[in-house]
Design an enzyme around this catalytic site. Structure first.
Site, PDB file in Angstrom:
ATOM      1  N   ASP A   1      30.736 -35.071 -85.305  1.00  0.00           N
ATOM      2  CA  ASP A   1      30.133 -34.919 -86.633  1.00  0.00           C
ATOM      3  C   ASP A   1      31.112 -35.408 -87.689  1.00  0.00           C
ATOM      4  O   ASP A   1      32.187 -34.827 -87.848  1.00  0.00           O
ATOM      5  CB  ASP A   1      29.821 -33.440 -86.908  1.00  0.00           C
ATOM      6  CG  ASP A   1      28.964 -32.810 -85.807  1.00  0.00           C
ATOM      7  OD1 ASP A   1      27.775 -33.144 -85.731  1.00  0.00           O
ATOM      8  OD2 ASP A   1      29.508 -31.995 -85.021  1.00  0.00           O
TER       9      ASP A   1
ATOM     10  N   ASP B   1      28.995 -33.625 -79.433  1.00  0.00           N
ATOM     11  CA  ASP B   1      28.849 -34.797 -80.294  1.00  0.00           C
ATOM     12  C   ASP B   1      30.022 -34.869 -81.257  1.00  0.00           C
ATOM     13  O   ASP B   1      30.924 -34.032 -81.218  1.00  0.00           O
ATOM     14  CB  ASP B   1      27.515 -34.745 -81.060  1.00  0.00           C
ATOM     15  CG  ASP B   1      27.519 -33.671 -82.139  1.00  0.00           C
ATOM     16  OD1 ASP B   1      28.455 -32.850 -82.177  1.00  0.00           O
ATOM     17  OD2 ASP B   1      26.569 -33.664 -82.954  1.00  0.00           O
TER      18      ASP B   1
ATOM     19  N   ASP C   1      27.048 -38.087 -85.359  1.00  0.00           N
ATOM     20  CA  ASP C   1      26.327 -37.809 -86.604  1.00  0.00           C
ATOM     21  C   ASP C   1      27.185 -38.277 -87.770  1.00  0.00           C
ATOM     22  O   ASP C   1      28.356 -37.895 -87.861  1.00  0.00           O
ATOM     23  CB  ASP C   1      26.079 -36.295 -86.783  1.00  0.00           C
ATOM     24  CG  ASP C   1      25.090 -35.735 -85.768  1.00  0.00           C
ATOM     25  OD1 ASP C   1      24.276 -36.512 -85.232  1.00  0.00           O
ATOM     26  OD2 ASP C   1      25.128 -34.509 -85.530  1.00  0.00           O
TER      27      ASP C   1
HETATM   28  P1  GTP Z   1      29.032 -29.015 -80.518  1.00  0.00           P
HETATM   29  O1  GTP Z   1      28.642 -30.302 -81.150  1.00  0.00           O
HETATM   30  O2  GTP Z   1      28.130 -28.641 -79.395  1.00  0.00           O
HETATM   31  O3  GTP Z   1      30.469 -28.979 -80.123  1.00  0.00           O
HETATM   32  O4  GTP Z   1      28.849 -27.837 -81.587  1.00  0.00           O
HETATM   33  P2  GTP Z   1      28.665 -27.977 -83.151  1.00  0.00           P
HETATM   34  O5  GTP Z   1      28.916 -26.671 -83.754  1.00  0.00           O
HETATM   35  O6  GTP Z   1      29.458 -29.141 -83.676  1.00  0.00           O
HETATM   36  O7  GTP Z   1      27.108 -28.258 -83.284  1.00  0.00           O
HETATM   37  P3  GTP Z   1      26.312 -29.403 -84.049  1.00  0.00           P
HETATM   38  O8  GTP Z   1      26.954 -30.716 -83.897  1.00  0.00           O
HETATM   39  O9  GTP Z   1      24.899 -29.280 -83.594  1.00  0.00           O
HETATM   40  O10 GTP Z   1      26.322 -28.973 -85.559  1.00  0.00           O
HETATM   41  C1  GTP Z   1      27.477 -28.893 -86.361  1.00  0.00           C
HETATM   42  C2  GTP Z   1      27.188 -28.060 -87.577  1.00  0.00           C
HETATM   43  O11 GTP Z   1      26.345 -28.760 -88.457  1.00  0.00           O
HETATM   44  C3  GTP Z   1      26.483 -26.758 -87.225  1.00  0.00           C
HETATM   45  O12 GTP Z   1      27.034 -25.711 -87.958  1.00  0.00           O
HETATM   46  C4  GTP Z   1      25.071 -26.943 -87.672  1.00  0.00           C
HETATM   47  O13 GTP Z   1      24.555 -25.761 -88.226  1.00  0.00           O
HETATM   48  C5  GTP Z   1      25.204 -28.008 -88.706  1.00  0.00           C
HETATM   49  N1  GTP Z   1      24.067 -28.912 -88.612  1.00  0.00           N
HETATM   50  C6  GTP Z   1      23.554 -29.518 -87.548  1.00  0.00           C
HETATM   51  N2  GTP Z   1      22.488 -30.261 -87.872  1.00  0.00           N
HETATM   52  C7  GTP Z   1      22.329 -30.110 -89.179  1.00  0.00           C
HETATM   53  C8  GTP Z   1      21.405 -30.612 -90.132  1.00  0.00           C
HETATM   54  O14 GTP Z   1      20.484 -31.359 -89.851  1.00  0.00           O
HETATM   55  N3  GTP Z   1      21.623 -30.219 -91.413  1.00  0.00           N
HETATM   56  C9  GTP Z   1      22.659 -29.394 -91.767  1.00  0.00           C
HETATM   57  N4  GTP Z   1      22.833 -29.025 -93.028  1.00  0.00           N
HETATM   58  N5  GTP Z   1      23.503 -28.896 -90.892  1.00  0.00           N
HETATM   59  C10 GTP Z   1      23.352 -29.251 -89.631  1.00  0.00           C
HETATM   60 MN    MN Z   2      26.007 -32.657 -84.632  1.00  0.00          MN
HETATM   61 MN    MN Z   3      28.950 -31.121 -83.135  1.00  0.00          MN
END
Ligand code: GTP
Ligand code: MN
Ligand code: MN
Length: 396
Positions: A212, A210, A320
């Site tokens: 972020d 995704d 996100d």
């Molecule tokens: P990929 O998207 O698979 O490449 O990995 P990623 O590390 O980017 O995972 P993800 O997009 O799920 O999350 C990014 C970071 O945001 C991670 O460190 C999560 O712990 C954090 N995160 C995800 N969802 C939430 C949430 O609802 N609240 C908070 N505070 N952190 C979040």
């Molecule tokens: Mn995410």
């Molecule tokens: Mn991510």
């Protein structure tokens, strides 16, 4: 001989936030196997088990250690004193070193349950418990799930219909593309705003699941009401396929000085945010043809499947958007950069070793009874008495 063995032992700090963990490491043979064990343990464990011992977490800790080692493990003796690597894991490592593969892992890879759970948890909107329900009901394919007459959340409908798009790795260039779309829109609403790509891409990954984006403005409070306007604009441009907007009240979004909520385990925060799916124009095609109606949430799953299969000039991407008030920006940045395991240990370490409470909103010193405000990521690490670990070395 003894001396040599001793010299070859790895010294590993107990918390992964104390270690440097690069994306490319030296123990891929081992981590590939433990990744399967870790996933499988998650599929088996029930979510309300997490208070007790978790095999899934134990494997995640083994993985974090292996990824941080400066060299390849060549003998199990080198890791026999490492905290987090228990007897069973040592046996697996030994087997992998000797045979180059592990029976338990091979069996999991062949098992129907593992493969179906992996497929079903790959659906956006479906967690382990939903996937288990589908599996236990006897469904074996996505088509079964689509056709099965069961009420589904809107997120799951989109997850099923756009499964192929959403399971295509997101490229860094696409993340940058979404970032500039959001940045341009946001800048026209509120000049001076900052939009930052966080998550895996900030840790140096070249692909992700995704995008972020952290959105902030130097003037505290200027960000209030911003997300609604951004979403309106994205809607007008027909970029939104699906989304869920978590509005928070002003007071909820601000870190109160009263410790509340368990500081560890949960990665949930109180920022205003949007989790959604956008239809991203394919790079180098005309950007004129965009998508369906504004609010397609009442569409039937069949309409959505047809839409996803149609000749289209866009691909569905998970995005996100997180609104972070300026005073909490660097804590939000650390929290949303991750990875998950790094955050988990950072919070645990702060609590156990420093009697401080860390979240994506701030750091609270429980001994002194005060909030520690931060003007940089480095400062966050300084307060935590940790070496500054750059994002690229937080891939635990
Ligand atoms: P990929 O998207 O698979 O490449 O990995 P990623 O590390 O980017 O995972 P993800 O997009 O799920 O999350 C990014 C970071 O945001 C991670 O460190 C999560 O712990 C954090 N995160 C995800 N969802 C939430 C949430 O609802 N609240 C908070 N505070 N952190 C979040
Ligand atoms: Mn995410
Ligand atoms: Mn991510």
């Amino acid at each position: 001989n003894y001396k040599q063995t001793k010299l070859n032992c790895f010294q590993v700090d107990p918390y992964c936030c104390q270690r440097r963990t690069p994306l490319q490491h030296h123990n891929k043979l081992l981590t590939d196997a433990f990744e399967i064990l870790e996933e499988n343990a998650e599929y088996i464990e029930s979510s309300n088990d997490t208070k007790g011992y978790s095999r899934n977490l134990a494997y995640r800790r083994v993985l974090a250690v292996l990824r941080s080692l400066p060299q390849a493990v060549t003998s199990v003796k080198q890791i026999k004193d490492v905290k987090h690597i228990g007897g069973h894991s040592q046996k697996i490592i030994q087997e992998l070193l000797e045979e180059k593969c592990c029976l338990e892992v091979e069996e999991i890879k062949r098992s129907v349950r593992y493969n179906k759970m992996k497929l079903f948890t790959g659906v956006f909107g479906a967690g382990v418990s939903t996937a288990r329900r589908w599996y236990d009901t006897g469904m074996t394919s996505l088509n079964d799930v689509i056709q099965h007459n069961e009420d589904r959340s809107t997120a799951q409908k989109y997850g099923l219909a756009f499964f192929d798009d959403l399971n295509m790795p997101v490229l860094k260039a696409e993340a940058e593309q979404v970032k500039s779309i959001v940045k341009n829109i946001t800048e026209s609403i509120l000049p001076g705003v900052s939009v930052t790509v966080t998550g895996g891409f900030r840790r140096g990954k070249t692909v992700g699941h995704d995008i972020d984006l952290l959105i902030s403005h130097p003037k505290e409070g200027a960000e209030i009401g911003l997300l609604g306007k951004i979403l309106e604009k994205l809607q007008q441009l027909n970029l939104i396929l699906y989304g869920s907007h978590n509005k928070c009240t002003y007071s909820e979004r601000h870190f109160t000085e009263e410790p509340r909520d368990p500081p560890t385990n949960s990665q949930m925060d109180h920022f205003e945010k949007w989790f959604g799916i956008i239809g991203l124009p394919k790079i180098s095609t005309e950007k004129t043809v965009l998508i369906a109606e504004n609010d397609a949430s009442d569409k039937s799953i069949k309409d959505l499947v047809d839409l996803s299969k149609s000749e289209k000039s866009w691909t569905a991407k998970r995005v996100d958007l997180i609104i972070v008030p300026s005073s909490q920006y660097f804590y939000g940045l650390v929290g949303w950069t991750g990875n998950k395991m790094f955050n988990r240990d950072l919070r645990l370490y702060a609590q156990k070793e420093l009697n401080m409470r860390l979240s994506s909103h701030g750091l609270y010193d429980l001994t002194k009874g005060c909030l520690l405000t931060s003007n940089s990521e480095e400062e966050v690490f300084k307060y935590l008495k940790l070496p500054v670990i750059p994002p690229e070395l937080r891939n635990c």
